[in-house]
Design an enzyme around this catalytic site. Structure first.
Site, PDB file in Angstrom:
ATOM      1  N   GLN A 102      12.949  25.797  -0.732  1.00 25.25           N
ATOM      2  CA  GLN A 102      11.740  26.561  -0.366  1.00 25.25           C
ATOM      3  C   GLN A 102      11.997  27.186   1.010  1.00 25.25           C
ATOM      4  O   GLN A 102      11.519  26.710   2.035  1.00 25.25           O
ATOM      5  CB  GLN A 102      10.528  25.616  -0.345  1.00 25.25           C
ATOM      6  CG  GLN A 102       9.186  26.325  -0.235  1.00 25.25           C
ATOM      7  CD  GLN A 102       8.788  27.115  -1.486  1.00 25.25           C
ATOM      8  OE1 GLN A 102       9.048  26.690  -2.595  1.00 25.25           O
ATOM      9  NE2 GLN A 102       8.168  28.263  -1.290  1.00 25.25           N
ATOM     10  N   LYS A 114      20.089  35.400 -12.864  1.00 25.36           N
ATOM     11  CA  LYS A 114      19.012  34.486 -13.298  1.00 25.36           C
ATOM     12  C   LYS A 114      17.660  34.946 -12.750  1.00 25.36           C
ATOM     13  O   LYS A 114      17.570  35.373 -11.607  1.00 25.36           O
ATOM     14  CB  LYS A 114      19.328  33.078 -12.773  1.00 25.36           C
ATOM     15  CG  LYS A 114      18.246  32.044 -13.013  1.00 25.36           C
ATOM     16  CD  LYS A 114      18.682  30.665 -12.514  1.00 25.36           C
ATOM     17  CE  LYS A 114      18.142  30.348 -11.141  1.00 25.36           C
ATOM     18  NZ  LYS A 114      18.519  29.028 -10.644  1.00 25.36           N
ATOM     19  N   GLU A 139       3.188   2.105   2.284  1.00 22.39           N
ATOM     20  CA  GLU A 139       3.802   2.426   3.580  1.00 22.39           C
ATOM     21  C   GLU A 139       5.215   1.844   3.631  1.00 22.39           C
ATOM     22  O   GLU A 139       5.507   0.837   2.978  1.00 22.39           O
ATOM     23  CB  GLU A 139       2.970   1.844   4.723  1.00 22.39           C
ATOM     24  CG  GLU A 139       1.696   2.618   4.971  1.00 22.39           C
ATOM     25  CD  GLU A 139       0.938   2.106   6.193  1.00 22.39           C
ATOM     26  OE1 GLU A 139       1.501   1.319   6.983  1.00 22.39           O
ATOM     27  OE2 GLU A 139      -0.236   2.485   6.343  1.00 22.39           O
ATOM     28  N   ARG A 184      13.897  33.202 -12.201  1.00 24.93           N
ATOM     29  CA  ARG A 184      13.118  31.963 -12.321  1.00 24.93           C
ATOM     30  C   ARG A 184      11.637  32.317 -12.395  1.00 24.93           C
ATOM     31  O   ARG A 184      11.127  33.056 -11.562  1.00 24.93           O
ATOM     32  CB  ARG A 184      13.391  31.049 -11.117  1.00 24.93           C
ATOM     33  CG  ARG A 184      12.627  29.738 -11.205  1.00 24.93           C
ATOM     34  CD  ARG A 184      12.995  28.782 -10.088  1.00 24.93           C
ATOM     35  NE  ARG A 184      14.300  28.166 -10.227  1.00 24.93           N
ATOM     36  CZ  ARG A 184      14.589  27.188 -11.084  1.00 24.93           C
ATOM     37  NH1 ARG A 184      13.656  26.730 -11.900  1.00 24.93           N
ATOM     38  NH2 ARG A 184      15.796  26.680 -11.134  1.00 24.93           N
ATOM     39  N   SER A 226      18.762  20.122 -11.467  1.00 23.65           N
ATOM     40  CA  SER A 226      17.511  19.370 -11.365  1.00 23.65           C
ATOM     41  C   SER A 226      16.926  19.193 -12.773  1.00 23.65           C
ATOM     42  O   SER A 226      17.205  18.213 -13.451  1.00 23.65           O
ATOM     43  CB  SER A 226      16.559  20.103 -10.414  1.00 23.65           C
ATOM     44  OG  SER A 226      15.369  19.380 -10.285  1.00 23.65           O
ATOM     45  N   THR A 227      16.144  20.156 -13.247  1.00 21.96           N
ATOM     46  CA  THR A 227      15.613  20.048 -14.621  1.00 21.96           C
ATOM     47  C   THR A 227      16.678  20.402 -15.655  1.00 21.96           C
ATOM     48  O   THR A 227      16.491  20.154 -16.843  1.00 21.96           O
ATOM     49  CB  THR A 227      14.441  21.029 -14.831  1.00 21.96           C
ATOM     50  OG1 THR A 227      14.962  22.371 -14.755  1.00 21.96           O
ATOM     51  CG2 THR A 227      13.356  20.848 -13.794  1.00 21.96           C
ATOM     52  N   GLY A 228      17.747  21.033 -15.203  1.00 10.91           N
ATOM     53  CA  GLY A 228      18.798  21.473 -16.135  1.00 10.91           C
ATOM     54  C   GLY A 228      18.512  22.844 -16.729  1.00 10.91           C
ATOM     55  O   GLY A 228      19.354  23.400 -17.438  1.00 10.91           O
ATOM     56  N   GLY A 229      17.343  23.404 -16.432  1.00 17.72           N
ATOM     57  CA  GLY A 229      16.959  24.704 -17.004  1.00 17.72           C
ATOM     58  C   GLY A 229      18.004  25.782 -16.728  1.00 17.72           C
ATOM     59  O   GLY A 229      18.371  26.551 -17.627  1.00 17.72           O
ATOM     60  N   ASP A 288       0.817  -1.233   0.000  1.00 23.34           N
ATOM     61  CA  ASP A 288       0.000   0.000   0.000  1.00 23.34           C
ATOM     62  C   ASP A 288       0.845   1.276   0.000  1.00 23.34           C
ATOM     63  O   ASP A 288       0.312   2.375   0.103  1.00 23.34           O
ATOM     64  CB  ASP A 288      -0.953   0.006   1.203  1.00 23.34           C
ATOM     65  CG  ASP A 288      -0.214   0.018   2.531  1.00 23.34           C
ATOM     66  OD1 ASP A 288       1.040  -0.011   2.518  1.00 23.34           O
ATOM     67  OD2 ASP A 288      -0.875   0.064   3.595  1.00 23.34           O
TER      68      ASP A 288
HETATM   69  C1  R5P Z   1      18.731  27.180  -7.255  1.00 17.43           C
HETATM   70  O1  R5P Z   1      18.980  28.331  -7.006  1.00 17.43           O
HETATM   71  C2  R5P Z   1      19.804  26.140  -7.324  1.00 17.43           C
HETATM   72  O2  R5P Z   1      21.025  26.633  -6.874  1.00 17.43           O
HETATM   73  C3  R5P Z   1      19.944  25.568  -8.715  1.00 17.43           C
HETATM   74  O3  R5P Z   1      20.384  26.576  -9.599  1.00 17.43           O
HETATM   75  C4  R5P Z   1      18.626  25.033  -9.187  1.00 17.43           C
HETATM   76  O4  R5P Z   1      18.068  24.228  -8.214  1.00 17.43           O
HETATM   77  C5  R5P Z   1      18.786  24.236 -10.466  1.00 17.43           C
HETATM   78  O5  R5P Z   1      17.531  23.782 -10.841  1.00 17.43           O
HETATM   79  P1  R5P Z   1      17.199  23.475 -12.367  1.00 17.43           P
HETATM   80  O6  R5P Z   1      18.251  22.524 -12.855  1.00 17.43           O
HETATM   81  O7  R5P Z   1      15.826  22.855 -12.334  1.00 17.43           O
HETATM   82  O8  R5P Z   1      17.215  24.786 -13.090  1.00 17.43           O
END
Ligand code: R5P
Length: 296
Positions: free
Chosen positions: A94, A193, A36, A195, A223-226, A34
């Site tokens: 966050q 940057k 857990e 976001r 993370s996403t590489g963005g 389930d």
């Molecule tokens: C945010 O400020 C972090 O330092 C990284 O730049 C961010 O988490 C990278 O996330 P992503 O690869 O999704 O742009």
């Protein structure tokens, strides 16, 4: 000391155990049908300090819950001290209410940790931007180690960049860019940057002295590489020769790796705080040296 490992980073726990000559206590972590989570320690931890390894990446919620169960169990079974080794600490980005009504996740996680009665936390390149003292927030010592030196050594040795400069993709990365640059005694700078959401970021090209130079872009997380994709594009438009990207935590969701390479980076280098195809650098020595210095 003894080591107990959650299922996210057993490889790292075994490597640190070998380097520090610290026994690992076997355990079982599984998921019930389930959803857990079940954990069991198959050994005696009573009266001993225990280092619990768990990295909160890829399946952050499951790994967090596993860690909560493991640490409470280890305490119940009589461990004298608990040192939480969290190579990648999720929920730290966050750290503000960017929109009204949002949860301050880092604060909530700190409250959970307080209730677990843990003695100290060891982590690597924690995403600290608006929180300057994690020890104050968590109310226990938080040792924030860095992998930037190791990453930089790897890049300098493997790529032999010419006239190198370290660039951070945003203001938050200044701390990592500075540490990496200092290691190799080279210059550094950061980009700007904005976001807009989890996927959409814009990195502004800026006047930089990088024409014809090799650039090493460093960040804590990919993370996403963005962020990296935008940084690579901006640096190319400023005349960078080779671009090598490096991060401590290669989470690499949604084809991030291929997106960064397609944008023009020669390589993506990460560490084993998160298992990934680019985890070329191990943080085992950073953790082992720290544990030996502090607890043995
Ligand atoms: C945010 O400020 C972090 O330092 C990284 O730049 C961010 O988490 C990278 O996330 P992503 O690869 O999704 O742009």
């Amino acid at each position: 000391m003894l080591i107990v490992s959650g299922s996210s980073c057993r490889y790292l726990a075994v490597n640190v155990s070998k380097l520090t000559n610290t026994p690992i206590v076997p355990n079982e972590c599984k998921v019930f049908p389930d959803g857990e989570i079940y954990v069991r320690i198959n050994g005696d931890v009573s009266g001993k300090p225990v280092a619990i390894f768990q990295s909160f990446a890829l399946k952050p919620n499951d790994y967090l819950m596993e860690f909560i169960l493991l640490s409470d169990l280890v305490r119940d079974l009589g461990a004298s001290k608990i040192i939480a080794i969290i190579p990648y600490f999720a929920y730290t980005r966050q750290d503000d209410r960017f929109k009204p009504g949002e949860a301050l996740s880092i604060k909530t996680i700190a409250s959970i940790f307080k209730s677990l009665n843990i003695d100290s936390i060891v982590t690597i390149d924690m995403h600290l931007h608006r929180v300057s003292s994690p020890s104050e927030l968590f109310k226990i010592p938080v040792y924030n180690l860095s992998a930037m030196g190791l990453l930089m050594d790897y890049v300098m040795l493997s790529f032999k960049p010419e006239s190198p400069i370290v660039i951070g993709p945003d203001e938050e990365s200044r701390q990592w860019a500075e540490t990496a640059a200092r290691r190799a005694n080279v210059e550094y700078d950061v980009l700007e940057k904005t976001r807009y959401n989890s996927y959409r970021v814009v990195v502004k090209p800026k006047r930089l002295d990088i024409d014809g130079r090799d650039v090493i872009v460093v960040d804590d997380i990919i993370s996403t590489g963005g962020t990296m994709v935008e940084a690579v594009k901006a640096l190319r438009s400023c005349g960078a020769r080779r671009i090598i990207t490096a991060c401590t935590h290669p989470i690499l969701v949604d084809k991030a790796l291929s997106k960064i390479l397609e944008a023009g980076a020669e390589a993506v280098i990460g560490t084993d705080t998160v298992p990934s195809p680019v985890s070329y650098v191990s943080v085992k020595s950073v953790i082992a040296e720290f544990l030996t210095r502090m607890f043995q």
